[in-house]
Design a protein around this motif. Structure first.
Motif, PDB file in Angstrom:
ATOM      1  N   ALA A 149      37.233  38.132  54.280  1.00 57.53           N
ATOM      2  CA  ALA A 149      38.518  37.763  54.124  1.00 57.53           C
ATOM      3  C   ALA A 149      38.862  36.908  52.898  1.00 57.53           C
ATOM      4  O   ALA A 149      39.726  36.965  52.235  1.00 57.53           O
ATOM      5  CB  ALA A 149      38.841  37.279  55.388  1.00 57.53           C
ATOM      6  N   VAL A 150      37.869  35.934  52.729  1.00 55.25           N
ATOM      7  CA  VAL A 150      38.207  34.974  51.480  1.00 55.25           C
ATOM      8  C   VAL A 150      38.170  35.937  50.017  1.00 55.25           C
ATOM      9  O   VAL A 150      38.911  35.782  49.271  1.00 55.25           O
ATOM     10  CB  VAL A 150      36.978  33.865  51.420  1.00 55.25           C
ATOM     11  CG1 VAL A 150      37.039  33.300  50.358  1.00 55.25           C
ATOM     12  CG2 VAL A 150      37.389  32.943  52.717  1.00 55.25           C
ATOM     13  N   LEU A 151      37.228  36.683  49.978  1.00 53.54           N
ATOM     14  CA  LEU A 151      36.950  37.443  48.711  1.00 53.54           C
ATOM     15  C   LEU A 151      38.309  38.443  48.510  1.00 53.54           C
ATOM     16  O   LEU A 151      38.802  38.372  47.701  1.00 53.54           O
ATOM     17  CB  LEU A 151      35.651  38.402  48.905  1.00 53.54           C
ATOM     18  CG  LEU A 151      34.490  37.608  48.852  1.00 53.54           C
ATOM     19  CD1 LEU A 151      33.393  38.637  48.722  1.00 53.54           C
ATOM     20  CD2 LEU A 151      34.466  37.032  47.327  1.00 53.54           C
ATOM     21  N   VAL A 152      38.785  38.846  49.733  1.00 51.68           N
ATOM     22  CA  VAL A 152      39.751  39.759  49.643  1.00 51.68           C
ATOM     23  C   VAL A 152      41.348  39.025  49.158  1.00 51.68           C
ATOM     24  O   VAL A 152      42.141  39.405  48.525  1.00 51.68           O
ATOM     25  CB  VAL A 152      39.945  40.683  51.135  1.00 51.68           C
ATOM     26  CG1 VAL A 152      41.355  41.401  50.890  1.00 51.68           C
ATOM     27  CG2 VAL A 152      39.012  41.857  51.152  1.00 51.68           C
ATOM     28  N   SER A 153      41.281  38.034  49.941  1.00 53.91           N
ATOM     29  CA  SER A 153      42.711  37.126  49.594  1.00 53.91           C
ATOM     30  C   SER A 153      42.487  36.499  48.305  1.00 53.91           C
ATOM     31  O   SER A 153      43.651  36.433  47.548  1.00 53.91           O
ATOM     32  CB  SER A 153      42.604  35.794  50.721  1.00 53.91           C
ATOM     33  OG  SER A 153      41.424  35.145  50.740  1.00 53.91           O
ATOM     34  N   VAL A 154      41.113  36.068  47.667  1.00 54.82           N
ATOM     35  CA  VAL A 154      41.274  35.424  46.438  1.00 54.82           C
ATOM     36  C   VAL A 154      41.537  36.858  45.393  1.00 54.82           C
ATOM     37  O   VAL A 154      42.397  36.541  44.340  1.00 54.82           O
ATOM     38  CB  VAL A 154      39.807  34.989  46.137  1.00 54.82           C
ATOM     39  CG1 VAL A 154      39.497  34.737  44.580  1.00 54.82           C
ATOM     40  CG2 VAL A 154      39.761  33.494  46.759  1.00 54.82           C
ATOM     41  N   GLY A 155      41.137  38.025  45.511  1.00 51.54           N
ATOM     42  CA  GLY A 155      41.223  39.068  44.801  1.00 51.54           C
ATOM     43  C   GLY A 155      42.598  39.457  44.894  1.00 51.54           C
ATOM     44  O   GLY A 155      43.157  39.811  43.586  1.00 51.54           O
ATOM     45  N   GLY A 156      43.323  39.358  45.894  1.00 51.13           N
ATOM     46  CA  GLY A 156      44.764  39.717  45.830  1.00 51.13           C
ATOM     47  C   GLY A 156      45.548  38.793  45.216  1.00 51.13           C
ATOM     48  O   GLY A 156      46.575  39.088  44.454  1.00 51.13           O
ATOM     49  N   ALA A 157      45.382  37.454  45.295  1.00 50.06           N
ATOM     50  CA  ALA A 157      46.047  36.419  44.617  1.00 50.06           C
ATOM     51  C   ALA A 157      45.609  36.525  43.158  1.00 50.06           C
ATOM     52  O   ALA A 157      46.607  36.324  42.044  1.00 50.06           O
ATOM     53  CB  ALA A 157      45.539  34.960  44.969  1.00 50.06           C
ATOM     54  N   LEU A 158      44.543  36.783  42.607  1.00 45.90           N
ATOM     55  CA  LEU A 158      44.328  37.244  41.192  1.00 45.90           C
ATOM     56  C   LEU A 158      45.134  38.270  40.610  1.00 45.90           C
ATOM     57  O   LEU A 158      45.596  38.408  39.756  1.00 45.90           O
ATOM     58  CB  LEU A 158      42.986  37.202  40.941  1.00 45.90           C
ATOM     59  CG  LEU A 158      42.072  35.732  41.044  1.00 45.90           C
ATOM     60  CD1 LEU A 158      40.537  36.058  40.968  1.00 45.90           C
ATOM     61  CD2 LEU A 158      42.522  34.893  40.012  1.00 45.90           C
ATOM     62  N   LEU A 159      44.879  39.401  41.385  1.00 42.06           N
ATOM     63  CA  LEU A 159      45.741  40.499  41.223  1.00 42.06           C
ATOM     64  C   LEU A 159      47.341  40.290  41.050  1.00 42.06           C
ATOM     65  O   LEU A 159      47.908  40.747  39.992  1.00 42.06           O
ATOM     66  CB  LEU A 159      45.411  41.612  42.064  1.00 42.06           C
ATOM     67  CG  LEU A 159      45.968  42.944  41.755  1.00 42.06           C
ATOM     68  CD1 LEU A 159      45.073  43.545  40.453  1.00 42.06           C
ATOM     69  CD2 LEU A 159      45.793  43.895  42.943  1.00 42.06           C
ATOM     70  N   TYR A 160      47.805  39.778  42.008  1.00 48.91           N
ATOM     71  CA  TYR A 160      49.266  39.223  41.819  1.00 48.91           C
ATOM     72  C   TYR A 160      49.561  38.395  40.711  1.00 48.91           C
ATOM     73  O   TYR A 160      50.410  38.582  39.939  1.00 48.91           O
ATOM     74  CB  TYR A 160      49.696  38.480  43.248  1.00 48.91           C
ATOM     75  CG  TYR A 160      51.421  38.167  43.070  1.00 48.91           C
ATOM     76  CD1 TYR A 160      51.921  38.981  43.514  1.00 48.91           C
ATOM     77  CD2 TYR A 160      51.562  36.748  42.672  1.00 48.91           C
ATOM     78  CE1 TYR A 160      53.365  38.766  43.388  1.00 48.91           C
ATOM     79  CE2 TYR A 160      52.852  36.647  42.697  1.00 48.91           C
ATOM     80  CZ  TYR A 160      53.791  37.445  43.102  1.00 48.91           C
ATOM     81  OH  TYR A 160      55.445  37.096  42.980  1.00 48.91           O
TER      82      TYR A 160
END
Length: 79
Positions: free
Chosen positions: A26-37
């Motif tokens: 979940a941490v990896l997915v959320s950080v990835g989503g934040a960077l993508l945004y």
């Protein structure tokens, strides 16, 4: 005899083991989503605003809107 062939199920610490895996995911997915945004939405938007306001003339825009009759309280110039 067949019962000795089956491995015992893990009963202790199963929830903790699963939680560590899912929390890390979940941490990896959320950080990835934040960077993508940030890099796909926020940065291009900042650049677009900066480019727009680099050459923006508010008075010229106001005069164009006044001539078009956008404002009710400001009359068009009679020239």
């Amino acid at each position: 005899m067949s019962s000795s062939l089956l491995a015992k199920p893990q009963m202790r610490g199963l929830l903790g083991k699963r939680l560590r895996f899912h929390i890390a995911g979940a941490v990896l997915v959320s950080v990835g989503g934040a960077l993508l945004y940030k890099f796909c939405v926020a940065e291009p938007r900042k650049r677009a605003y900066a480019e727009f306001y680099k050459n923006y003339d508010a008075m010229k825009d106001f005069e164009a809107m006044r001539e078009a009759g956008v404002f009710e309280s400001v009359q068009p110039k009679n020239s």
